[in-house]
Design an enzyme around this catalytic site. Structure first.
Site, short mmCIF file in Angstrom:
data_model
loop_
_atom_site.label_atom_id
_atom_site.label_comp_id
_atom_site.label_asym_id
_atom_site.label_seq_id
_atom_site.Cartn_x
_atom_site.Cartn_y
_atom_site.Cartn_z
N HIS A 38 0.84 -1.20 0.00
CA HIS A 38 0.00 0.00 0.00
C HIS A 38 0.88 1.25 0.00
O HIS A 38 1.78 1.38 0.82
CB HIS A 38 -0.91 0.02 1.23
CG HIS A 38 -2.08 -0.90 1.11
ND1 HIS A 38 -3.15 -0.86 1.96
CD2 HIS A 38 -2.36 -1.88 0.22
CE1 HIS A 38 -4.04 -1.78 1.60
NE2 HIS A 38 -3.58 -2.42 0.55
N TYR A 95 -9.03 5.29 7.85
CA TYR A 95 -9.14 5.65 9.27
C TYR A 95 -10.13 6.82 9.32
O TYR A 95 -9.85 7.87 8.73
CB TYR A 95 -7.80 6.13 9.83
CG TYR A 95 -6.71 5.09 9.96
CD1 TYR A 95 -5.96 4.67 8.86
CD2 TYR A 95 -6.39 4.55 11.21
CE1 TYR A 95 -4.93 3.73 9.00
CE2 TYR A 95 -5.37 3.61 11.35
CZ TYR A 95 -4.65 3.21 10.25
OH TYR A 95 -3.63 2.29 10.40
N PRO A 144 -3.56 0.27 19.02
CA PRO A 144 -3.32 -0.21 17.64
C PRO A 144 -3.42 0.86 16.55
O PRO A 144 -3.06 0.58 15.40
CB PRO A 144 -4.38 -1.28 17.44
CG PRO A 144 -5.45 -0.97 18.44
CD PRO A 144 -4.79 -0.30 19.59
N LYS A 184 1.65 -0.11 15.13
CA LYS A 184 3.07 -0.15 15.49
C LYS A 184 3.52 -1.36 16.32
O LYS A 184 4.72 -1.65 16.37
CB LYS A 184 3.43 1.12 16.28
CG LYS A 184 3.46 2.36 15.42
CD LYS A 184 4.63 2.32 14.46
CE LYS A 184 4.55 3.39 13.40
NZ LYS A 184 4.69 2.91 12.05
N TYR A 200 4.36 6.66 10.09
CA TYR A 200 3.52 5.49 9.80
C TYR A 200 4.31 4.44 9.03
O TYR A 200 4.21 3.24 9.30
CB TYR A 200 2.27 5.92 9.00
CG TYR A 200 1.21 4.83 8.91
CD1 TYR A 200 0.10 4.83 9.76
CD2 TYR A 200 1.30 3.81 7.96
CE1 TYR A 200 -0.87 3.85 9.69
CE2 TYR A 200 0.33 2.82 7.88
CZ TYR A 200 -0.74 2.85 8.74
OH TYR A 200 -1.70 1.86 8.66
#
Ligand code: RFL
Ligand code: PHB
Length: 395
Positions: free
Chosen positions: A74, A202, A293, A297, A389
């Protein structure tokens, strides 16, 4: 039965299994002891996102063959606030990607390779008891298939997760644990339906956080923010899909529903041990620290820890213990950056929970909407998010 090896590892989650492979690659012998059955370890549905650096570690030790065939690369994520969706393009922002590949698959691959190599991995052990880590002759005792085992080792490694026994070997005068709990939990489902999105979503919505992840082109993984005291029995499949439709909905997009094959509620917590080293004991992964979560990580931090610890143990086995002496400091320095990012993502994306004073709720919610509007509208802020990220370097 007696064993004499340089390293005794407690816990066959991703951290323990990977550490075994790293040690073997350096010619260091080990025994790995897990108290759950192999099937139980494989049935735990957890993480889904691997940072570039984690994939690199698995590659380095020849453990990423199936990951490269089946993993979904991704180039970004979608951040959504009150129905407005923005793509955060990691490739454009920082030139990096992540790979969506379930933790269960990682664990399956690591176990299969241990089987091929004939590694000394004992699943379903009982009475797992490490001792003597503050002296020169640490031991790990356990019972397996009706037989008592004693492992004499130079080092005992605790990769036994947040609820393991190893962290408790560090005296309370030495160990401080810095912790934060959240007044939100995640209800997670697995569904037999093709993902309705190309990349993870998200979303912040007045009803709470919602998220769309995936495991494969035919399996979706979705999450909803719920109250930590909520009971999964309150959530029928119909209610879950209705909440996901509401929180993830945006004009011109449809969330396709399908049969739910697993559902559970997990509380969120941040926790960091003040040291990952005590005498001849070293902690790695969730045994030393956990994160909520939202930043994806936990698994990646476990991989980073054992990448550093494996090299350090190999060097110590060869007579040079400098890397081992600095392991805890180096791992915790990296860990605190991860803690900050995970907390930042979590606070930004969740609605204020039950502990927030009623009068402050609208302010706290609207300021999160403002924060997301800023992040989605600023290239600088997006780069900050993308850099963290996709993962910090493992040094
Ligand atoms: P684990 O996986 O907990 O493994 C520890 C192992 O030790 C065993 N054990 C013992 N064995 C022998 N004797 C004892 N006394 C023992 N006590 C315990 C346990 O049975 C177990 O097999 O720790 P490890 O290896 O450090 O791995 C950490 C990861 O599992 C964890 O950080 C991640 O799953 C967290 N996480 C995520 N991480 C990510 O990087 N990306 C994600 O997208 C992500 N999503 C998640 C997550 C965790 C979640 N939950 C359920 C906590 C999503 C969720 C919902
Ligand atoms: C998952 O796919 O399980 C997942 C993905 C991203 C997260 C957390 C969990 O931040």
């Amino acid at each position: 039965m007696q064993h004499r090896v340089p390293v005794a590892i407690v816990g066959a989650g991703p951290a323990g299994l990977l550490l075994g492979h790293i040690l073997r690659a350096h010619g260091v012998d080990f025994v790995l002891v897990e108290h759950r059955s192999r099937d139980h370890v494989l049935s735990r549905i957890r993480a889904g996102v691997l940072e570039q650096a984690s994939v690199d570690v698995l590659d380095r030790y020849g453990l990423a063959e199936r990951l490269h065939t089946d993993g979904l690369v991704h180039g970004g994520i979608h951040l959504q606030v009150e129905g407005r969706r923005t793509h955060i393009d990691f490739e454009d922002l920082v030139g990096r990607t992540v790979t969506v590949y379930g933790q269960q698959r990682v664990v399956e691959d690591l176990m299969a390779r241990h089987d091929e190599l004939g590694s000394a991995v004992f699943y379903g052990a009982s009475d797992v008891t490490p001792s003597g880590v503050d002296g020169d002759a640490p031991r790990l005792e356990f019972r397996h298939d009706g037989e008592d085992h004693v492992v004499q080792a130079d080092f005992v490694i605790g990769t036994d997760g947040y609820h393991g026994v190893c962290r408790g070997l560090i005296p309370t005068e030495i160990l401080d644990v810095a912790e934060r709990s959240y007044d939100a939990a995640w209800l997670g489902i697995l569904a037999d339906v093709a993902p309705s999105t190309d990349e993870l979503i998200y979303a912040l919505h007045p009803d709470g956080f919602g998220m769309h992840s995936m495991r494969s082109p035919t399996v979706s993984r979705l999450y909803l923010q719920v109250d930590p005291t909520d009971d999964i029995a309150n959530w029928s499949d119909e209610r879950i899909w209705a909440a996901l439709q509401e929180r993830l909905g945006t004009a011109g997009w449809t969330l396709t529903e399908g049969p739910i094959t697993e559902k559970s509620i997990t509380p969120m917590r941040s926790s960091v041990a003040s040291t990952l080293a005590y005498g001849r004991l070293f902690l790695a992964g969730d045994a030393g620290h956990i994160v909520p979560p939202t930043g994806a990580k936990g698994l990646n931090a476990a991989i980073a820890d054992v990448a550093m610890l494996g090299e350090a143990l190999a060097a110590a086995n060869g007579g040079s213990d400098g890397l081992l002496a600095s392991y805890s400091r180096r791992a915790l320095e990296r860990q605190w950056k991860i803690q900050y990012f995970s907390q930042w993502m979590t606070d930004m994306l969740h609605t204020p929970g039950a502990e927030t004073p009623e009068g402050e709720r609208p302010f706290r919610y609207r300021s999160r909407v403002g924060q997301l509007a800023y992040v989605t509208g600023s290239r600088h802020a997006q780069q900050t998010l993308a850099e963290q990220y996709t993962g910090l370097a493992i040094e």
